[in-house]
Design a protein around this motif. Sequence first.
Motif, PDB file in Angstrom:
ATOM      1  N   TRP A 264       0.939   7.155 -10.701  1.00 10.38           N
ATOM      2  CA  TRP A 264       1.646   6.009 -11.036  1.00 10.38           C
ATOM      3  C   TRP A 264       2.756   6.183 -12.398  1.00 10.38           C
ATOM      4  O   TRP A 264       3.628   5.351 -12.404  1.00 10.38           O
ATOM      5  CB  TRP A 264       0.602   4.936 -11.381  1.00 10.38           C
TER       6      TRP A 264
ATOM      7  N   VAL B 151       0.973  -1.143  -0.105  1.00  8.97           N
ATOM      8  CA  VAL B 151       0.007   0.152   0.061  1.00  8.97           C
ATOM      9  C   VAL B 151       0.961   0.858  -0.030  1.00  8.97           C
ATOM     10  O   VAL B 151       0.447   2.325  -0.681  1.00  8.97           O
ATOM     11  CB  VAL B 151      -0.946   0.040   1.160  1.00  8.97           C
TER      12      VAL B 151
ATOM     13  N   ILE C 279      -4.713  -2.101  -6.414  1.00 14.00           N
ATOM     14  CA  ILE C 279      -5.020  -1.156  -5.451  1.00 14.00           C
ATOM     15  C   ILE C 279      -6.403  -0.617  -5.633  1.00 14.00           C
ATOM     16  O   ILE C 279      -7.452  -0.305  -5.008  1.00 14.00           O
ATOM     17  CB  ILE C 279      -4.372   0.185  -5.765  1.00 14.00           C
TER      18      ILE C 279
ATOM     19  N   GLU D  91       6.186   6.225 -11.733  1.00 18.05           N
ATOM     20  CA  GLU D  91       6.680   4.843 -10.977  1.00 18.05           C
ATOM     21  C   GLU D  91       6.664   3.976 -12.172  1.00 18.05           C
ATOM     22  O   GLU D  91       7.538   3.075 -12.259  1.00 18.05           O
ATOM     23  CB  GLU D  91       5.579   4.497  -9.993  1.00 18.05           C
TER      24      GLU D  91
ATOM     25  N   LEU E 216       3.803   1.569  -1.222  1.00 17.88           N
ATOM     26  CA  LEU E 216       4.231   1.848  -2.770  1.00 17.88           C
ATOM     27  C   LEU E 216       3.472   2.141  -3.682  1.00 17.88           C
ATOM     28  O   LEU E 216       3.869   3.012  -4.583  1.00 17.88           O
ATOM     29  CB  LEU E 216       4.936   0.417  -2.914  1.00 17.88           C
ATOM     30  N   PHE E 217       2.285   1.590  -3.693  1.00 18.42           N
ATOM     31  CA  PHE E 217       1.291   1.722  -4.801  1.00 18.42           C
ATOM     32  C   PHE E 217       0.090   2.713  -4.561  1.00 18.42           C
ATOM     33  O   PHE E 217      -0.690   2.803  -5.464  1.00 18.42           O
ATOM     34  CB  PHE E 217       0.982   0.436  -5.452  1.00 18.42           C
ATOM     35  N   LEU E 218       0.015   2.979  -3.232  1.00 21.37           N
ATOM     36  CA  LEU E 218      -1.184   3.991  -2.911  1.00 21.37           C
ATOM     37  C   LEU E 218      -0.752   5.215  -2.413  1.00 21.37           C
ATOM     38  O   LEU E 218      -1.016   6.246  -2.899  1.00 21.37           O
ATOM     39  CB  LEU E 218      -2.032   3.394  -2.180  1.00 21.37           C
TER      40      LEU E 218
END
Lengths: 300, 286
Positions: free
Chosen positions: B141, A34, B164, B144, A36-38
Motif C-alpha cells: 500500500w 479488490v 480490505i 499506492e 486495486l487494494f488487495l
Amino acid sequence: MAVTVVTETGARPVRAGRRPPVAWVGTLPFLAYVALFLILPTGIVVWNAFQVTTTKVVNGIPVTGAKHFDLGTFNQLFNAANRGYFVNSIELAGLTALAGAILGAVLTYAVATGSPNGVIRRIALAGSGVLAQFGGVTLAFAFFALINPSNGLLLHASWYYTFPWSIGLIYLYFQIPLMVLIFLPAVDGLKAQWREAAENLGGSTWHYWRYVGGPLLLPPFLGALLLMFANALSAFATIVAWDNQISFVVPQQISSDLISEVGLFSVNGADLLALGMVILVALVMTGYALLQRRTARWLR
Amino acid sequence: MAAIVPVPVVDDLTSPGAQQSRPGLRASQSRRLNAFRYLVFALAAVFFGLPMFALFRMSLLGSRPGTYSFAAWKQIGTYPGLLGSIELSLEISVITFVLMILLLLPTMMWTRLRVPRFGRTLEFLCLLPLAIPAIVLVVGWAPEYNRIERFNLSGIMLIWAYVILVLPYTYRALSAGLNAIDVPTLSEAARSLGASWATVMTRIIAPNMWQAILNAALLSMSLTLGEFTVAYILGYNTFSVKLVSISRNSNNPVVVFAASAAGLLFTFLLLLILSYVGRRRRRRRA
C-alpha cells in the motif's frame, strides 16, 4: 389405454444454462476494488522483492542506478539477520499460540457450559472481543502499569523487557481471548445427546472425552492453534508499544526498513521480508483450511 | 490489532449451547463441573483483571506519591493532538463501515440472486486478507498511498486500506445473515409482485438481515478503532498511533494510561450493550 395430454405452454425459449452476461456486471465494482487494494499491493510486494538496484559510486557518492529483476534476491531471505527475525517470530508465535490455545480451551469450555444467555457469557465474549480486536497498544500499556520496573502495581520487574517471556505474557492477553472467540462455536456444537449416549453405554467421563468429545474437538483445536500462530506472527501493535529499541520479530524489521528507507545498497528489505511472511502465513492458513473442512463435517 | 479474528459475532451469544439443567449429566457431575467453572472464572478474572486494574490505578495517580487525581483523565481533552486523533479514528471507523457495506452487501446479494457461480470466488477473495497479514499489505500500500497523497493528505484516506482489512470478518457476519433467510423465495415473491432487483435488495433482503449488518458494524468498528499497523507505517495519527507517540515523546505520559483505559472501557461497553440490543429484538420476533 393411457391418454397422454400434451400441454403447450408459452415458455420462454430455453437458453441452456447460460446467464446473460449483464448479471456479471454487478460484481465489477467489488472486483475492481479488490484488484486495486488487495491484489495489486500483493503483486507490488512480490515484484519489488525480486528487484535489484544497482549502485554506482560517482565521485565517492553512491548513486542509485537502474533496477532489474533478479530471482537470486530470494537467497537473501535466508541470510543470518533475516533468519534471526524469522526464528524469533516463530518462537514467539509458537509459544503464545500453544499456551493461549490450551488456556483458552479451558476457559472456552467453562464459558460454553454456562447459560447461553447468561451475564458471564456476555461479559466473556464482549471482553474477548475488546482484547482480541481493539487491544493492541493499550495492552502493552496495561501490562506496563502492572509490572514496570519503576512504579508497577504488582512487581517492579526487571524482566519487563525480556524476549520472549515478557512480551509472550502480554501476547497471551489477546491470544487467550482470540481462542475463546474461535473455539466457542466448536464447543457449543457438542450435543448433550452424545454425552447421554456415552453414559447409557456405560462410559465414564474419561471414556466420553477419550472417544467422543476429544476426537471431535481435536481438528477445531488444531485449526484454532494455527490461526493463533498466524495471528501472533503478524501482530505488530503490541510489540511496538512494548519496546522499540531493538527489532525482535519480522513485522518490526519490515516497519523499520520501510520507514528508514535504508534500502540503498541492498535489495528492498521490507518487500523481501514481507514475501517471506506471505509464504509462511500461506502455509499455516492452508493447514487451517484443511482442518476447517474436516470440522465443518459435523459442526452445524 | 489482531489480524485474524473470525467469528466474534454477537449472534453466537445465543447459540444453542448447553442449557442450565445440563441434560446428559448426573447431579454429582454437574456439581463438579460447576466447581471447575467457578475456579476457571476466578483465575481468569484475576489474570485479566489485574492489568486492567493497574491501568486504571496508574491513570489516577497524582503527581506526588500516595495521592490520586483525575488530572490524567482531564488531559484527554486538552493534550495537544489527542482529541483530534480520537475524532479521526471514530470518523475512519464509521466511514470504513459505510463504504464496506455499500461495496460488499450489494455484491453478496447480487451474487446469491443472479450469479451464484461467482459465490466461491467471492468467498475466496473476501477471506484472502486472512492469509496476507496487514504488515505485508502495507508494504504494497505504501507506494499506492504515495500516489494518493498527491491529491489528499487527510488521514481519512486510511478507509481504502481498512475496507480490505475488515473484509473477512464482515463477510462472515453478512454471510451468516444471508444463510439464515430464504433469499430465493423472498426474491421470487417480490419479483412476481413486480419489484425491481433494487427493491428486492434494499426493501426485502436487507431489512431481514439487520442483525447480521449490526454484527458486521460491530466487528468492523472495533477493529478499525484499535488498528495500529497500517496507520503507523503510512504515518497517519490515529488514536493508537498517537498513544504510542505520546508514550515515546513525553517523560510523564499519564494521559496515555487514562486514554488507554477510556478506549478499552468504551469498546467493551459498546460490545456489551450491542449484545443485549440483538437479543431483545430476537425475543420480540419469536
